[in-house]
Design an enzyme around this catalytic site. Structure first.
Site, PDB file in Angstrom:
ATOM      1  CD  GLU A   3       7.551  37.937 104.936  1.00 14.32           C
ATOM      2  OE1 GLU A   3       7.333  38.011 103.711  1.00 14.32           O
ATOM      3  OE2 GLU A   3       7.089  37.033 105.654  1.00 14.32           O
ATOM      4  CD  GLU A  62       3.789  38.037 108.377  1.00 11.15           C
ATOM      5  OE1 GLU A  62       3.704  37.190 107.462  1.00 11.15           O
ATOM      6  OE2 GLU A  62       4.042  39.244 108.172  1.00 11.15           O
TER       7      GLU A  62
END
Ligand code: AHR
Length: 521
Positions: A202, A325
């Site tokens: 991220e 994810e």
């Protein structure tokens, strides 16, 4: 993720009351499902069923790792009960150590004598002490106990090219270098097999608040120095975008094509669609049943749009789209540490999982690996523990029921007369389905009925095949939020399910709010 509230350390399970719904009425005319067994599609990579274990809450410490001296039966510190259950659901791959944690993790803190390892603060997750008891060797003990592959996430945020390059050398070198010998001194002669290695996580948020171009520059630099013997070289992953943002897939597939094996993507299912008030894991109204399923079905659009972007720069489909994810994210359970992301898991979560599996199968040509968040006690978990107790969640059962799809070859199917399930202006398809030919030669069919009020009749046919029966299992319950507790750990679990063919075809009734996986005999 940049906006997790930090809380104090406490762990308590709170369970809301279940909500009964009538569920026996049949929803309209039969749905017609036709499987085209003559046109095999892409192979469903086993890694689509991957898991994620982050240093977060009791996801590792307590939930999986208790240490070799614990009274809880363990092997090399890993709980026997939890490992046994995970083995039984054929976990193919585990991602570690994060998540956001990965970008503040320094691997050298986690090797050598455990009592001498530095204690750090887990700044991302609850501000608790991180003992570093679980490090590289312990993680590989876990994946080897599970018979799974390893996905290691490198630290780009606060790490460096040198740190990642040395970690790869430590894990994978078969030379007599100082680092490879240090691995040997710490108990491991042979190199470890790292299946995937990600450079950061991220990067747009907790991994460093970067722009895609800045990340691409850093990635190109770092990847240059990640060397491993050919047989131990991991697939390299570039950390990509999330939600509706296609910029990351676009920039990374264009700029990193020669240096990466795939680009990751994150998408979480939030009932309300709002991070501030996400919705409860249990005790929700039907409006949040349908909004949750509707939001999870957006994964299809995400896979389609990101795949189209990758197709533009990589028409040969060399790059994988790795959804490393995904899963439900609810408000944390009352009385638990807000930084531990503990939530209960219900029939709704099993339906969410199955809908996502069906979507991933349909995009198996590009989607070759995913990791549900997360394996134990965190977000949409497979297993919940409390001290020495353990229970299996409905999501566990969905994963276990879908095992035949691991490594199977997807088959196209058409659904006709698939009625919409509608509530207060929201509307989603009533039936979701997926079919595949498994390595054992058998044909498997998965069906999900999203309607919590009405069963659906589905007429199944496979041109050229006379179906004798459908035989497998169903996961359903009387309530939308049916879940297992330590007082009633088997409240929801799969049951046998079968239907007999007539004239080579079979008509099957899928109960309301149910997941069904059958072999077509
Ligand atoms: O899975 C929990 C967190 O969600 C991960 O650490 C992070 O990558 C994401 O925002």
């Amino acid at each position: 993720m940049n906006h997790i509230p930090r809380g104090t350390l406490s762990f308590a399970l709170s369970f809301a009351l279940s909500l009964p719904l009538a569920g026996s009425a049949l929803a309209g005319e039969p749905v017609t499902l036709t499987i085209d067994a003559a046109k095999p599609g892409a192979v469903i990579n086993k890694d689509i069923y991957g898991q994620f274990a982050e240093h977060l809450g009791t996801g590792i410490y307590g939930g999986l790792w208790v240490g070799p001296k614990s009274k809880i039966p363990n092997t090399k510190g890993w709980r026997n009960d939890v490992v046994g259950a995970l083995k039984a659901m054929h976990v193919p791959l585990v991602r570690w150590p994060g998540g956001c944690f990965a970008d503040e993790y320094h691997w050298k803190d986690g090797i050598g004598a455990r009592e001498k390892r530095p204690v750090k603060v887990n700044a991302n997750w609850g501000g608790v002490e991180e003992s570093n008891a679980v490090g590289t060797h312990e993680f590989f003990d876990l994946v080897e106990l599970l018979g799974a592959d390893a996905y290691v996430n490198g630290n780009l945020g606060t790490g460096s090219a040198q740190e990642m390059s040395e970690w790869i050398e430590y894990m994978t070198s078969d030379s007599k270098s100082t680092l490879a010998n240090l691995r040997r001194k710490n108990g491991r002669e042979q190199p470890y097999k790292v299946a995937y290695f990600a450079i950061g996580n991220e990067a747009w948020g907790c991994g460093g608040n970067m722009s895609p171009d800045h990340y691409a520059d850093l990635y190109r630099n770092v990847e240059t120095f990640l060397r491993a013997p050919a047989q131990y070289r991991p697939k390299m992953i570039a950390s990509g975008g999330n939600d509706n943002d296609l910029t990351w897939s676009d920039v990374l597939s264009k700029r990193l094509k020669q240096q990466t094996d795939g680009i990751s993507f994150h998408y979480y299912t939030i009932p309300t669609g709002k991070w501030e008030v996400k919705g409860a894991a249990t005790g929700f109204a039907e409006q949040e049943w349908i909004s949750t399923l509707s939001n999870t079905l957006r994964m299809e659009e995400h896979m389609r749009k990101n795949s189209a972007v990758l197709d533009k720069h990589d028409p040969e489909k060399k790059l994988g789209l790795f959804v490393d994810e995904w899963g439900t994210w609810y408000d944390v359970e009352k009385g638990t540490n807000a930084g531990f992301l503990f939530q209960q898991n219900t029939l709704r979560d099993a339906v969410v999982a199955a809908l996502n599996f069906n979507i991933f199968h349909a995009h198996a040509d590009r989607v070759r690996m995913t990791n549900i968040a997360q394996m134990v006690n965190v977000l949409q978990s497979m297993i919940i523990t409390d001290k020495d107790k353990m229970l299996l969640t409905p999501t566990y059962h969905a994963f276990e029921m879908y095992v035949p799809f691991q490594g199977a070859t997807s088959l196209p199917l058409t659904l006709a007369n698939n009625q919409q399930y509608t509530l207060d202006g929201a509307s989603i398809p009533g039936i979701s389905a997926s079919a595949a030919r498994a390595a054992d030669g058998k044909l498997y069919l998965a069906l999900v009925n999203t309607n919590p009020r009405a069963a659906a009749e589905v007429a199944v046919s496979v041109p050229g095949v006379a179906i004798k029966a459908l035989r497998g299992r169903v996961l359903t319950a009387n309530t939308m939020d049916a879940h297992n507790t330590f007082a009633a750990p088997q409240a929801i679990k799969p049951a046998a399910f079968s239907a007999t063919g007539v004239d080579g075809k079979v008509s099957v009734q899928i109960p309301a709010k149910a997941v069904v996986v059958v072999a077509v005999e």
